[in-house]
Design a protein around this motif. Structure first.
Motif, PDB file in Angstrom:
ATOM      1  N   ALA A  55     -27.013   8.903  -6.282  1.00 55.63           N
ATOM      2  CA  ALA A  55     -28.130   8.271  -6.293  1.00 55.63           C
ATOM      3  C   ALA A  55     -28.217   7.006  -7.307  1.00 55.63           C
ATOM      4  O   ALA A  55     -29.238   6.349  -6.945  1.00 55.63           O
ATOM      5  CB  ALA A  55     -28.938   9.427  -6.993  1.00 55.63           C
ATOM      6  N   PRO A  56     -27.429   6.926  -8.345  1.00 57.40           N
ATOM      7  CA  PRO A  56     -27.662   5.686  -9.292  1.00 57.40           C
ATOM      8  C   PRO A  56     -27.406   4.545  -8.280  1.00 57.40           C
ATOM      9  O   PRO A  56     -27.473   3.393  -8.666  1.00 57.40           O
ATOM     10  CB  PRO A  56     -26.786   5.831 -10.290  1.00 57.40           C
ATOM     11  N   LEU A  57     -26.310   4.352  -7.221  1.00 56.34           N
ATOM     12  CA  LEU A  57     -26.144   3.236  -6.485  1.00 56.34           C
ATOM     13  C   LEU A  57     -26.361   3.260  -5.276  1.00 56.34           C
ATOM     14  O   LEU A  57     -26.435   4.321  -4.786  1.00 56.34           O
ATOM     15  CB  LEU A  57     -24.577   3.099  -6.902  1.00 56.34           C
ATOM     16  N   SER A  58     -26.418   2.079  -4.590  1.00 58.37           N
ATOM     17  CA  SER A  58     -26.727   2.104  -3.027  1.00 58.37           C
ATOM     18  C   SER A  58     -25.192   1.671  -2.404  1.00 58.37           C
ATOM     19  O   SER A  58     -24.285   1.090  -2.868  1.00 58.37           O
ATOM     20  CB  SER A  58     -27.519   0.930  -2.675  1.00 58.37           C
ATOM     21  N   GLY A  59     -24.894   2.174  -1.437  1.00 54.59           N
ATOM     22  CA  GLY A  59     -23.610   1.845  -0.518  1.00 54.59           C
ATOM     23  C   GLY A  59     -23.335   0.706  -0.039  1.00 54.59           C
ATOM     24  O   GLY A  59     -24.347  -0.029   0.331  1.00 54.59           O
ATOM     25  N   ALA A  60     -22.393   0.065  -0.152  1.00 51.54           N
ATOM     26  CA  ALA A  60     -21.852  -1.211   0.429  1.00 51.54           C
ATOM     27  C   ALA A  60     -21.514  -0.990   1.811  1.00 51.54           C
ATOM     28  O   ALA A  60     -20.846   0.068   2.252  1.00 51.54           O
ATOM     29  CB  ALA A  60     -20.856  -1.815  -0.379  1.00 51.54           C
ATOM     30  N   ALA A  61     -21.737  -1.922   2.924  1.00 49.54           N
ATOM     31  CA  ALA A  61     -21.477  -2.091   4.161  1.00 49.54           C
ATOM     32  C   ALA A  61     -19.947  -2.078   4.313  1.00 49.54           C
ATOM     33  O   ALA A  61     -19.301  -2.705   3.444  1.00 49.54           O
ATOM     34  CB  ALA A  61     -22.136  -3.260   4.828  1.00 49.54           C
ATOM     35  N   ARG A  62     -19.231  -1.353   5.229  1.00 49.38           N
ATOM     36  CA  ARG A  62     -17.977  -1.466   5.550  1.00 49.38           C
ATOM     37  C   ARG A  62     -17.630  -2.160   7.057  1.00 49.38           C
ATOM     38  O   ARG A  62     -17.392  -1.603   7.937  1.00 49.38           O
ATOM     39  CB  ARG A  62     -17.425  -0.187   5.586  1.00 49.38           C
ATOM     40  N   PRO A  63     -18.088  -3.597   7.147  1.00 47.97           N
ATOM     41  CA  PRO A  63     -17.733  -4.159   8.380  1.00 47.97           C
ATOM     42  C   PRO A  63     -16.421  -4.007   8.999  1.00 47.97           C
ATOM     43  O   PRO A  63     -15.618  -4.363   8.088  1.00 47.97           O
ATOM     44  CB  PRO A  63     -18.386  -5.423   8.021  1.00 47.97           C
ATOM     45  N   GLN A  64     -16.232  -4.057  10.151  1.00 48.09           N
ATOM     46  CA  GLN A  64     -14.976  -4.153  10.811  1.00 48.09           C
ATOM     47  C   GLN A  64     -14.884  -5.656  11.169  1.00 48.09           C
ATOM     48  O   GLN A  64     -15.147  -6.062  12.273  1.00 48.09           O
ATOM     49  CB  GLN A  64     -14.773  -3.180  11.933  1.00 48.09           C
ATOM     50  N   ILE A  65     -14.163  -6.519  10.107  1.00 43.05           N
ATOM     51  CA  ILE A  65     -14.305  -7.744  10.213  1.00 43.05           C
ATOM     52  C   ILE A  65     -12.772  -8.193  10.729  1.00 43.05           C
ATOM     53  O   ILE A  65     -11.661  -7.682  10.275  1.00 43.05           O
ATOM     54  CB  ILE A  65     -14.431  -8.406   8.815  1.00 43.05           C
ATOM     55  N   PRO A  66     -12.592  -9.017  11.803  1.00 43.13           N
ATOM     56  CA  PRO A  66     -11.224  -9.318  12.099  1.00 43.13           C
ATOM     57  C   PRO A  66     -10.647 -10.339  10.990  1.00 43.13           C
ATOM     58  O   PRO A  66     -11.029 -10.938  10.205  1.00 43.13           O
ATOM     59  CB  PRO A  66     -11.584 -10.168  13.276  1.00 43.13           C
ATOM     60  N   ALA A  67      -9.212 -10.082  10.978  1.00 44.82           N
ATOM     61  CA  ALA A  67      -8.408 -10.916  10.009  1.00 44.82           C
ATOM     62  C   ALA A  67      -7.157 -10.788  10.552  1.00 44.82           C
ATOM     63  O   ALA A  67      -6.616  -9.868  11.245  1.00 44.82           O
ATOM     64  CB  ALA A  67      -8.463 -10.322   8.625  1.00 44.82           C
ATOM     65  N   PRO A  68      -6.023 -11.505  10.089  1.00 40.79           N
ATOM     66  CA  PRO A  68      -4.644 -11.449  10.295  1.00 40.79           C
ATOM     67  C   PRO A  68      -3.963 -10.241   9.895  1.00 40.79           C
ATOM     68  O   PRO A  68      -4.491 -10.005   8.927  1.00 40.79           O
ATOM     69  CB  PRO A  68      -4.104 -13.127   9.780  1.00 40.79           C
ATOM     70  N   THR A  69      -2.890 -10.091  10.570  1.00 39.96           N
ATOM     71  CA  THR A  69      -1.932  -8.962   9.901  1.00 39.96           C
ATOM     72  C   THR A  69      -1.711  -9.667   8.765  1.00 39.96           C
ATOM     73  O   THR A  69      -1.010 -10.696   8.746  1.00 39.96           O
ATOM     74  CB  THR A  69      -1.016  -8.503  10.997  1.00 39.96           C
ATOM     75  N   PRO A  70      -1.432  -8.664   7.590  1.00 40.27           N
ATOM     76  CA  PRO A  70      -0.772  -9.224   6.565  1.00 40.27           C
ATOM     77  C   PRO A  70       0.702  -9.867   6.759  1.00 40.27           C
ATOM     78  O   PRO A  70       1.126  -9.391   7.602  1.00 40.27           O
ATOM     79  CB  PRO A  70      -0.619  -7.914   5.466  1.00 40.27           C
ATOM     80  N   ALA A  71       0.978 -10.747   5.995  1.00 39.50           N
ATOM     81  CA  ALA A  71       2.340 -11.660   6.361  1.00 39.50           C
ATOM     82  C   ALA A  71       3.596 -10.579   5.688  1.00 39.50           C
ATOM     83  O   ALA A  71       3.288  -9.839   4.930  1.00 39.50           O
ATOM     84  CB  ALA A  71       2.213 -12.737   5.143  1.00 39.50           C
ATOM     85  N   ALA A  72       4.599 -10.818   6.511  1.00 41.70           N
ATOM     86  CA  ALA A  72       5.820 -10.022   5.975  1.00 41.70           C
ATOM     87  C   ALA A  72       6.262 -10.769   4.769  1.00 41.70           C
ATOM     88  O   ALA A  72       6.599 -11.982   4.969  1.00 41.70           O
ATOM     89  CB  ALA A  72       6.891 -10.097   7.395  1.00 41.70           C
ATOM     90  N   LEU A  73       6.361 -10.037   3.669  1.00 42.93           N
ATOM     91  CA  LEU A  73       6.773 -10.681   2.475  1.00 42.93           C
ATOM     92  C   LEU A  73       8.122 -10.014   1.878  1.00 42.93           C
ATOM     93  O   LEU A  73       8.760  -8.971   2.501  1.00 42.93           O
ATOM     94  CB  LEU A  73       5.848 -10.180   1.433  1.00 42.93           C
ATOM     95  N   PRO A  74       9.016 -10.886   1.204  1.00 41.38           N
ATOM     96  CA  PRO A  74      10.012 -10.481   0.818  1.00 41.38           C
ATOM     97  C   PRO A  74       9.901  -9.199  -0.529  1.00 41.38           C
ATOM     98  O   PRO A  74       8.812  -9.070  -1.029  1.00 41.38           O
ATOM     99  CB  PRO A  74      10.724 -11.639  -0.058  1.00 41.38           C
ATOM    100  N   PRO A  75      10.959  -8.550  -0.699  1.00 35.42           N
ATOM    101  CA  PRO A  75      10.923  -7.713  -2.017  1.00 35.42           C
ATOM    102  C   PRO A  75      10.249  -8.330  -3.138  1.00 35.42           C
ATOM    103  O   PRO A  75      10.714  -9.455  -3.318  1.00 35.42           O
ATOM    104  CB  PRO A  75      12.380  -7.179  -2.003  1.00 35.42           C
ATOM    105  N   LEU A  76       9.409  -7.518  -3.696  1.00 32.57           N
ATOM    106  CA  LEU A  76       8.788  -8.039  -4.838  1.00 32.57           C
ATOM    107  C   LEU A  76       9.780  -8.403  -6.208  1.00 32.57           C
ATOM    108  O   LEU A  76      10.339  -7.208  -6.634  1.00 32.57           O
ATOM    109  CB  LEU A  76       7.796  -7.169  -5.342  1.00 32.57           C
ATOM    110  N   THR A  77      10.149  -9.505  -6.743  1.00 33.84           N
ATOM    111  CA  THR A  77      11.249  -9.602  -7.563  1.00 33.84           C
ATOM    112  C   THR A  77      10.405 -10.818  -8.382  1.00 33.84           C
ATOM    113  O   THR A  77       9.461 -11.631  -7.971  1.00 33.84           O
ATOM    114  CB  THR A  77      12.361 -10.040  -7.261  1.00 33.84           C
TER     115      THR A  77
END
Length: 333
Positions: free
Chosen positions: A35-57
């Motif tokens: 009740a205290p908040l209103s829901g935010a929209a969850r649009p299906q927005i196109p975007a690139p596939t996340p980049a392939a990244l090296p192990p985090l160091t």
């Protein structure tokens, strides 16, 4: 005597009363959260596939930041072409030269993990875990909280001590107005991701770095489910509806567990119980600021549900002290 005789309702009536009470409790829990908040929209927005990244160091951070900024820029163009200028602006802000992203995924509601400060050399690290309705569309307010904490830390840290803040939107939080927000389902999905992130984070930071998880609202449920085996020194729960556990001990963590709730936070009206209904468990159990839960309860003064990271507030000061490991300086409620 007839005048004082108490009659026991028939079994069928007791069953109906019990069912009605459980249903009502579930409805009240949903209403109290939604009740205290209103829901935010969850649009299906196109975007690139996340980049392939090296192990985090420590040495791969620069490459990771650059790759994710480039992804955010591409996502901004795609969102604009899709006819969503609000998302395009949000993505473009994250693509800025001063933004350091450990992860970015602009698809759908979107996810991002951002670093404020020099992560590789930080002595103290805070990982912020957000609650419901946090997405790329509302990321600016999450970033504002992280920035407020980082600013406080830079002023408060002893000379020669450095700190970094990470805003971890590494899962899809439930919408505030939904049945999902009353269950641990999304938290159960997010928990292994958070544990894995913290584990990988340890490979990119100082071995002795002090790491704290600062968890807000539904994010406290995520932290509660991730707690067993989580490589953290402190876990702070603010504005929590419960963690899904009956006590701090039941979180099965070696981390110190803290909790706070502001006097003006509507979450205090949420029933702290669990109900098994239609094969689903609704509710999150014991109130984390109660004596029964057993957390270290600290002062949040009159913070409302969105006010725990307000500059100059008692709650922000205490969260900074926890991050810095200054546990004796934390003011208790």
């Amino acid at each position: 005597m007839r005048g004082t005789e108490r009659r026991t309702p028939p079994k069928t009536s007791r069953t109906r009363i019990g069912t009605w009470r459980r249903t009502l409790l579930a409805a009240l829990l949903t209403a109290a959260i939604a009740a205290p908040l209103s829901g935010a929209a969850r649009p299906q927005i196109p975007a690139p596939t996340p980049a392939a990244l090296p192990p985090l160091t420590a040495t791969s951070l620069h490459t990771t930041y650059e790759a994710n900024r480039a992804d955010a820029a591409r996502a901004a163009h795609m969102a604009a072409a899709h006819g969503d200028p609000h998302r395009a602006a949000a993505d473009q802000a994250l693509a800025g030269p001063g933004r350091n992203l450990l992860a970015f995924d602009g698809r759908g509601a979107g996810q991002a993990t951002e670093v404020l400060g020099d992560l590789a050399h930080a002595d103290h690290i805070a990982v912020l875990v957000p609650g419901s309705d946090t997405s790329l569309d509302t990321y600016a307010r999450f970033h504002k909280a992280a920035a407020a904490l980082y600013t406080d830390l830079t002023h408060r840290a002893p000379h020669g001590t450095t700190a970094a803040v990470i805003s971890w939107l590494g899962y899809e939080p439930p919408a505030t107005v939904s049945t999902t927000v009353t269950t641990t389902t999304r938290a159960d999905e997010a928990a292994p991701r958070l544990r894995a992130f913290v584990s990988h984070l340890r490979t990119a930071t100082k071995p002795q770095a002090h790491l704290s998880l600062l968890c807000h609202s539904y994010g406290t449920v995520v932290c509660g489910r991730a707690a067993p085996g989580l490589d953290a020194d402190d876990i702070a729960l603010v504005g929590s509806p419960g963690t899904g556990a009956d006590s701090a001990a039941a979180l099965h963590t070696d981390a110190r567990v803290w909790a706070a709730r502001g006097a003006d936070d509507w979450i205090r009206r949420v029933p702290h119980t669990r109900v098994h209904l239609f094969g689903t468990t609704i509710g999150f159990g014991t109130d984390p600021v109660s004596r029964a839960f057993g957390a270290r309860v600290f002062d949040a003064a009159d913070a409302d549900h969105s006010g725990y990271f307000t500059p100059g507030s008692a709650s922000l000061a205490n969260l900074a002290r926890i991050t810095l490991g200054e546990t004796s300086e934390v003011t208790r409620a």
